[in-house]
Motif scaffolding. Sequence first.
Motif, PDB file in Angstrom:
ATOM      1  N   TYR A  20       0.837  -1.203   0.000  1.00  9.77           N
ATOM      2  CA  TYR A  20       0.000   0.000   0.000  1.00  9.77           C
ATOM      3  C   TYR A  20       0.873   1.253   0.000  1.00  9.77           C
ATOM      4  N   ALA A  21       1.907   1.253   0.828  1.00 13.11           N
ATOM      5  CA  ALA A  21       2.796   2.408   0.916  1.00 13.11           C
ATOM      6  C   ALA A  21       3.503   2.663  -0.411  1.00 13.11           C
ATOM      7  N   LEU A  22       3.961   1.608  -1.049  1.00 17.23           N
ATOM      8  CA  LEU A  22       4.651   1.762  -2.330  1.00 17.23           C
ATOM      9  C   LEU A  22       3.688   2.295  -3.392  1.00 17.23           C
ATOM     10  N   SER A  23       2.462   1.817  -3.396  1.00 21.74           N
ATOM     11  CA  SER A  23       1.463   2.327  -4.347  1.00 21.74           C
ATOM     12  C   SER A  23       1.213   3.814  -4.119  1.00 21.74           C
ATOM     13  N   TYR A  67       3.216  14.237   0.634  1.00 28.05           N
ATOM     14  CA  TYR A  67       2.494  13.043   1.064  1.00 28.05           C
ATOM     15  C   TYR A  67       3.111  12.477   2.337  1.00 28.05           C
ATOM     16  N   LEU A  68       4.444  12.502   2.439  1.00 30.23           N
ATOM     17  CA  LEU A  68       5.110  12.018   3.642  1.00 30.23           C
ATOM     18  C   LEU A  68       4.658  12.823   4.858  1.00 30.23           C
ATOM     19  N   ASP A  69       4.681  14.135   4.734  1.00 34.05           N
ATOM     20  CA  ASP A  69       4.289  15.004   5.838  1.00 34.05           C
ATOM     21  C   ASP A  69       2.824  14.796   6.219  1.00 34.05           C
ATOM     22  N   GLU A  70       1.966  14.693   5.227  1.00 36.78           N
ATOM     23  CA  GLU A  70       0.543  14.522   5.503  1.00 36.78           C
ATOM     24  C   GLU A  70       0.250  13.142   6.081  1.00 36.78           C
ATOM     25  N   LEU A  71       0.931  12.131   5.573  1.00 35.54           N
ATOM     26  CA  LEU A  71       0.753  10.777   6.100  1.00 35.54           C
ATOM     27  C   LEU A  71       1.246  10.714   7.550  1.00 35.54           C
ATOM     28  N   ALA A  72       2.317  11.429   7.860  1.00 36.54           N
ATOM     29  CA  ALA A  72       2.815  11.503   9.238  1.00 36.54           C
ATOM     30  C   ALA A  72       1.762  12.149  10.135  1.00 36.54           C
ATOM     31  N   ALA A  73       1.156  13.211   9.659  1.00 32.76           N
ATOM     32  CA  ALA A  73       0.127  13.906  10.440  1.00 32.76           C
ATOM     33  C   ALA A  73      -1.090  13.019  10.651  1.00 32.76           C
ATOM     34  N   LYS A 128     -11.243  -1.610   2.739  1.00 33.28           N
ATOM     35  CA  LYS A 128     -10.594  -2.924   2.653  1.00 33.28           C
ATOM     36  C   LYS A 128     -10.257  -3.502   4.034  1.00 33.28           C
ATOM     37  N   GLY A 129     -10.566  -2.752   5.099  1.00 32.44           N
ATOM     38  CA  GLY A 129     -10.280  -3.228   6.445  1.00 32.44           C
ATOM     39  C   GLY A 129      -8.807  -3.172   6.804  1.00 32.44           C
ATOM     40  N   ARG A 130      -8.053  -2.319   6.113  1.00 36.93           N
ATOM     41  CA  ARG A 130      -6.602  -2.215   6.335  1.00 36.93           C
ATOM     42  C   ARG A 130      -6.187  -0.942   7.060  1.00 36.93           C
ATOM     43  N   VAL A 131      -7.132  -0.116   7.469  1.00 37.62           N
ATOM     44  CA  VAL A 131      -6.790   1.160   8.093  1.00 37.62           C
ATOM     45  C   VAL A 131      -6.028   0.945   9.404  1.00 37.62           C
ATOM     46  N   GLY A 132      -6.176  -0.203  10.017  1.00 42.07           N
ATOM     47  CA  GLY A 132      -5.439  -0.514  11.237  1.00 42.07           C
ATOM     48  C   GLY A 132      -3.938  -0.606  11.010  1.00 42.07           C
ATOM     49  N   LEU A 133      -3.532  -0.703   9.753  1.00 43.12           N
ATOM     50  CA  LEU A 133      -2.112  -0.779   9.405  1.00 43.12           C
ATOM     51  C   LEU A 133      -1.534   0.582   9.031  1.00 43.12           C
ATOM     52  N   ILE A 134      -2.267   1.654   9.304  1.00 44.75           N
ATOM     53  CA  ILE A 134      -1.860   2.981   8.856  1.00 44.75           C
ATOM     54  C   ILE A 134      -0.475   3.376   9.387  1.00 44.75           C
ATOM     55  N   TYR A 171       2.697   4.180   7.063  1.00 45.83           N
ATOM     56  CA  TYR A 171       3.476   5.414   7.171  1.00 45.83           C
ATOM     57  C   TYR A 171       4.965   5.088   7.282  1.00 45.83           C
ATOM     58  N   GLN A 172       5.311   4.132   8.138  1.00 46.86           N
ATOM     59  CA  GLN A 172       6.722   3.756   8.308  1.00 46.86           C
ATOM     60  C   GLN A 172       7.307   3.253   6.994  1.00 46.86           C
ATOM     61  N   ALA A 173       6.568   2.404   6.287  1.00 43.60           N
ATOM     62  CA  ALA A 173       7.048   1.860   5.016  1.00 43.60           C
ATOM     63  C   ALA A 173       7.209   2.980   3.982  1.00 43.60           C
ATOM     64  N   TYR A 174       6.263   3.912   3.936  1.00 40.67           N
ATOM     65  CA  TYR A 174       6.358   5.049   3.009  1.00 40.67           C
ATOM     66  C   TYR A 174       7.597   5.877   3.347  1.00 40.67           C
ATOM     67  N   LYS A 175       7.781   6.164   4.636  1.00 40.26           N
ATOM     68  CA  LYS A 175       8.923   6.970   5.071  1.00 40.26           C
ATOM     69  C   LYS A 175      10.242   6.284   4.711  1.00 40.26           C
ATOM     70  N   GLU A 176      10.328   4.989   4.958  1.00 44.54           N
ATOM     71  CA  GLU A 176      11.551   4.252   4.619  1.00 44.54           C
ATOM     72  C   GLU A 176      11.832   4.326   3.126  1.00 44.54           C
ATOM     73  N   HIS A 177      10.798   4.193   2.314  1.00 44.37           N
ATOM     74  CA  HIS A 177      10.977   4.272   0.864  1.00 44.37           C
ATOM     75  C   HIS A 177      11.411   5.691   0.463  1.00 44.37           C
ATOM     76  N   TYR A 178      10.772   6.687   1.034  1.00 38.19           N
ATOM     77  CA  TYR A 178      11.128   8.075   0.744  1.00 38.19           C
ATOM     78  C   TYR A 178      12.582   8.342   1.126  1.00 38.19           C
ATOM     79  N   TYR A 179      12.965   7.914   2.307  1.00 42.38           N
ATOM     80  CA  TYR A 179      14.345   8.122   2.759  1.00 42.38           C
ATOM     81  C   TYR A 179      15.329   7.412   1.839  1.00 42.38           C
ATOM     82  N   PHE A 180      15.026   6.189   1.456  1.00 45.21           N
ATOM     83  CA  PHE A 180      15.911   5.441   0.561  1.00 45.21           C
ATOM     84  C   PHE A 180      16.065   6.171  -0.768  1.00 45.21           C
TER      85      PHE A 180
END
Length: 180
Positions: free
Chosen positions: A9-12, A26-32, A83-89, A93-102
């Motif tokens: 989901y984060a990669l998408s 998106y990183l900043d907003e996802l963090a918020a 999709k019932g995945r909001v519990g993984l938010i 966020y962590q996966a998105y941040k890691e990808h952004y940092y990389f």
Amino acid sequence: MADIVSERYALSLYEVAADEKKEKAYLDELAAVSEVFRREPDFLKMLLTPSIALEDKQNVLRKVFEGRIETFLLNFLMLITEKGRVGLIHDMYQAYKEHYYFENGIVEVRAITAKPMSEALTEKLKAKMSAVTGKQVVLETSVDESILGGIVVKLGNEQFDTSLRTRLNEIAARLTNTIA
């Protein structure tokens, strides 16, 4: 399994952000958004409750976030709620941040000291870690009085511990081994 789902989901989301040239926004907003859910766990629990209609959940998401975050990110929240995945938010966020940092040559460094570090020392440590890693450093500092003095630096899976507590424990262990 949750890690794989979160990463996909984060990669998408990252790919869409990259297409729009808004990766950092998106990183900043996802963090918020992640922080809102962390501060208000009942909000997240409500979005995960099966007895509440999806339409009601989406209406609440609109009321809370519409106009405050990118439209696509709001739609993303509605999709993962559906999709019932909001519990993984938080994981997303962590996966998105890691990808952004990389992708942007950024490394996260955590420094723990017994007392707050001065601005000058913080900048010096940041510069040193940047020289060591060859990357831009995001430095997170925290205070743990139990280390007594010195510093513990965490960089990825590595930890450099020059704390007084660790040194004293090492001396105590050597003395115990010498006496025993």
